[in-house]
Design a protein around this motif. Structure first.
Motif, PDB file in Angstrom:
ATOM      1  N   ARG A   1      -4.744 -17.699  25.489  1.00 32.07           N
ATOM      2  CA  ARG A   1      -4.390 -19.070  25.894  1.00 32.07           C
ATOM      3  C   ARG A   1      -4.062 -19.911  24.655  1.00 32.07           C
ATOM      4  O   ARG A   1      -4.718 -20.925  24.389  1.00 32.07           O
ATOM      5  N   PRO A   2      -3.042 -19.540  23.884  1.00 34.49           N
ATOM      6  CA  PRO A   2      -2.753 -20.267  22.638  1.00 34.49           C
ATOM      7  C   PRO A   2      -2.389 -21.723  22.860  1.00 34.49           C
ATOM      8  O   PRO A   2      -2.720 -22.587  22.049  1.00 34.49           O
ATOM      9  N   GLU A   3      -1.702 -22.003  23.983  1.00 33.19           N
ATOM     10  CA  GLU A   3      -1.282 -23.387  24.238  1.00 33.19           C
ATOM     11  C   GLU A   3      -2.479 -24.289  24.520  1.00 33.19           C
ATOM     12  O   GLU A   3      -2.510 -25.453  24.122  1.00 33.19           O
ATOM     13  N   ARG A   4      -3.514 -23.754  25.162  1.00 34.54           N
ATOM     14  CA  ARG A   4      -4.698 -24.557  25.447  1.00 34.54           C
ATOM     15  C   ARG A   4      -5.572 -24.700  24.199  1.00 34.54           C
ATOM     16  O   ARG A   4      -6.216 -25.736  23.998  1.00 34.54           O
ATOM     17  N   ALA A   5      -5.594 -23.680  23.366  1.00 36.02           N
ATOM     18  CA  ALA A   5      -6.369 -23.769  22.122  1.00 36.02           C
ATOM     19  C   ALA A   5      -5.801 -24.836  21.204  1.00 36.02           C
ATOM     20  O   ALA A   5      -6.544 -25.478  20.448  1.00 36.02           O
ATOM     21  N   ALA A   6      -4.499 -25.052  21.262  1.00 34.61           N
ATOM     22  CA  ALA A   6      -3.846 -26.017  20.377  1.00 34.61           C
ATOM     23  C   ALA A   6      -3.797 -27.419  20.960  1.00 34.61           C
ATOM     24  O   ALA A   6      -3.409 -28.361  20.256  1.00 34.61           O
ATOM     25  N   ALA A   7      -4.183 -27.573  22.237  1.00 34.61           N
ATOM     26  CA  ALA A   7      -4.023 -28.859  22.916  1.00 34.61           C
ATOM     27  C   ALA A   7      -5.349 -29.602  23.035  1.00 34.61           C
ATOM     28  O   ALA A   7      -6.416 -28.983  23.109  1.00 34.61           O
ATOM     29  N   PRO A   8      -5.299 -30.940  23.081  1.00 33.68           N
ATOM     30  CA  PRO A   8      -6.505 -31.719  23.383  1.00 33.68           C
ATOM     31  C   PRO A   8      -7.011 -31.363  24.780  1.00 33.68           C
ATOM     32  O   PRO A   8      -6.222 -31.106  25.693  1.00 33.68           O
ATOM     33  N   LEU A   9      -8.335 -31.364  24.943  1.00 32.92           N
ATOM     34  CA  LEU A   9      -8.944 -30.946  26.196  1.00 32.92           C
ATOM     35  C   LEU A   9      -9.973 -31.973  26.668  1.00 32.92           C
ATOM     36  O   LEU A   9     -10.584 -32.664  25.832  1.00 32.92           O
ATOM     37  N   PRO A  10     -10.200 -32.066  27.971  1.00 30.70           N
ATOM     38  CA  PRO A  10     -11.275 -32.923  28.488  1.00 30.70           C
ATOM     39  C   PRO A  10     -12.630 -32.236  28.296  1.00 30.70           C
ATOM     40  O   PRO A  10     -13.042 -31.411  29.121  1.00 30.70           O
ATOM     41  N   LEU A  11     -13.297 -32.566  27.222  1.00 33.39           N
ATOM     42  CA  LEU A  11     -14.521 -31.885  26.821  1.00 33.39           C
ATOM     43  C   LEU A  11     -15.742 -32.781  26.984  1.00 33.39           C
ATOM     44  O   LEU A  11     -15.664 -34.003  26.843  1.00 33.39           O
ATOM     45  N   ARG A  12     -16.856 -32.150  27.256  1.00 38.81           N
ATOM     46  CA  ARG A  12     -18.156 -32.830  27.287  1.00 38.81           C
ATOM     47  C   ARG A  12     -19.171 -31.914  26.613  1.00 38.81           C
ATOM     48  O   ARG A  12     -19.263 -30.727  26.971  1.00 38.81           O
ATOM     49  N   ILE A  13     -19.890 -32.442  25.658  1.00 43.05           N
ATOM     50  CA  ILE A  13     -20.891 -31.666  24.920  1.00 43.05           C
ATOM     51  C   ILE A  13     -22.239 -32.360  25.045  1.00 43.05           C
ATOM     52  O   ILE A  13     -22.327 -33.585  24.895  1.00 43.05           O
ATOM     53  N   GLU A  14     -23.264 -31.592  25.347  1.00 39.26           N
ATOM     54  CA  GLU A  14     -24.609 -32.145  25.479  1.00 39.26           C
ATOM     55  C   GLU A  14     -25.566 -31.400  24.553  1.00 39.26           C
ATOM     56  O   GLU A  14     -25.572 -30.168  24.516  1.00 39.26           O
ATOM     57  N   VAL A  15     -26.355 -32.179  23.830  1.00 39.68           N
ATOM     58  CA  VAL A  15     -27.422 -31.646  22.977  1.00 39.68           C
ATOM     59  C   VAL A  15     -28.701 -32.351  23.415  1.00 39.68           C
ATOM     60  O   VAL A  15     -28.895 -33.535  23.102  1.00 39.68           O
ATOM     61  N   PRO A  16     -29.579 -31.670  24.137  1.00 39.21           N
ATOM     62  CA  PRO A  16     -30.741 -32.351  24.721  1.00 39.21           C
ATOM     63  C   PRO A  16     -31.714 -32.932  23.700  1.00 39.21           C
ATOM     64  O   PRO A  16     -32.289 -33.993  23.943  1.00 39.21           O
ATOM     65  N   VAL A  17     -31.890 -32.245  22.577  1.00 36.32           N
ATOM     66  CA  VAL A  17     -32.839 -32.728  21.564  1.00 36.32           C
ATOM     67  C   VAL A  17     -32.188 -32.588  20.192  1.00 36.32           C
ATOM     68  O   VAL A  17     -32.054 -31.486  19.657  1.00 36.32           O
ATOM     69  N   LEU A  18     -31.794 -33.726  19.640  1.00 30.98           N
ATOM     70  CA  LEU A  18     -31.125 -33.745  18.346  1.00 30.98           C
ATOM     71  C   LEU A  18     -31.910 -34.611  17.366  1.00 30.98           C
ATOM     72  O   LEU A  18     -32.092 -35.806  17.609  1.00 30.98           O
ATOM     73  N   PRO A  19     -32.395 -34.051  16.249  1.00 30.08           N
ATOM     74  CA  PRO A  19     -33.020 -34.894  15.231  1.00 30.08           C
ATOM     75  C   PRO A  19     -31.978 -35.848  14.662  1.00 30.08           C
ATOM     76  O   PRO A  19     -30.867 -35.430  14.325  1.00 30.08           O
TER      77      PRO A  19
END
Length: 277
Positions: free
Chosen positions: A115-133
């Motif tokens: 999926r080279p076109e998706r790797a190069a494109a902006p994506l609707p991402l969400r990242i969660e880190v439950p416990v971050l110092p």
């Protein structure tokens, strides 16, 4: 300790493409050995509308002590006990950052033949880190991530929910969301900024860390308003390495401003220095 990476999609651009981008099949739970434990990758959800990949790191306390050559953290009087009783198994840190770069190395480089076109494109991402110092609190978390295009929710974790009068801990629950970044950019941000916020590393910082920082910071670190803090903390406040990294980043910034190659700027600076001498 763990984090999750979620991608939203539809029938035309299914969210399950995240499996191709991370090079990890959504239908499988996988394990990877690391120097300090075992990393697990699995998918709590995977359909066209939403796909979530989780990276869970199980640390081995004995391996941490053994590879740390028996040194305690911070040189405190109770350092010997702190080697075994600490937050490393639970809180996101340089341990998770190193596991992230090892398990998702191709994704961090933006490599995806399927999926080279998706790797190069902006994506609707969400990242969660439950416990971050977060040494610097939620305000520093926002100062580090927001300039990069993230919407940031950093909720302080209370010391004890049964005793709210005790106040908040130094940890936050972090949620990042963006539609303007590639997956590779997102992973590189995490790789650098997780240990920066923790303000500690589980291994000795040597000269090759400068190159790691420059590679992961390509495209965003030279112009970041908190570049000085990021560089200093990432390199464990080793002055000589911090100066080396900041000089390299300044060359990159000047080259971008002048639309030139870094080598040309470096040669020009060298010639000016020789003329002054």
């Amino acid at each position: 300790m763990f984090l999750t990476i979620s991608l939203s999609g539809d029938a035309a651009n299914p969210a399950t493409d995240l499996g191709y981008l991370l090079h990890k099949h959504p239908g499988k739970a996988q394990r990877f050995s690391t120097s300090y434990g075992t990393a697990h990758v699995f998918y709590p959800e995977a359909d066209d509308a939403r796909c979530t990949a989780a990276l869970l790191l199980e640390t081995d306390p004995a391996a941490l002590v053994r590879r740390g050559k028996g040194k305690g953290r911070g040189g405190a009087p109770d350092a010997a006990l702190a080697q075994y009783v600490n937050d490393r198994p639970y809180a996101a840190s340089s341990l998770l950052a190193v596991a992230l770069s090892g398990v998702f190395s191709s994704a961090m480089r933006g490599v995806c033949a399927a999926r080279p076109e998706r790797a190069a494109a902006p994506l609707p991402l969400r990242i969660e880190v439950p416990v971050l110092p977060a040494r610097g609190g939620a305000a520093l978390v926002r100062a580090l991530f927001e300039p990069l295009g993230w919407r940031v929710a950093a909720e302080p974790v209370p010391l004890d929910t049964e005793f709210p009068q005790w106040g908040d801990s130094r940890y936050v629950r972090l949620v990042l969301a963006s539609e303007t970044l590639t997956l590779a950019e997102a992973l590189r941000h995490l790789y650098v900024l997780l240990p920066v916020l923790d303000d500690a590393k589980h291994y000795w910082v040597s000269a090759d860390e400068v190159d790691k920082l420059l590679r992961a910071g390509e495209g965003w670190l030279p112009g970041h308003p908190e570049q000085q803090l990021i560089t200093s903390r990432y390199l464990s406040r080793r002055w000589s390495l911090t100066r080396q990294a900041r000089e390299a980043l300044e060359l990159v910034r000047l080259a971008e401003a002048d639309d030139s190659e870094v080598e040309a700027i470096d040669n020009a600076v060298g010639e000016e220095t020789e003329a002054e001498e």
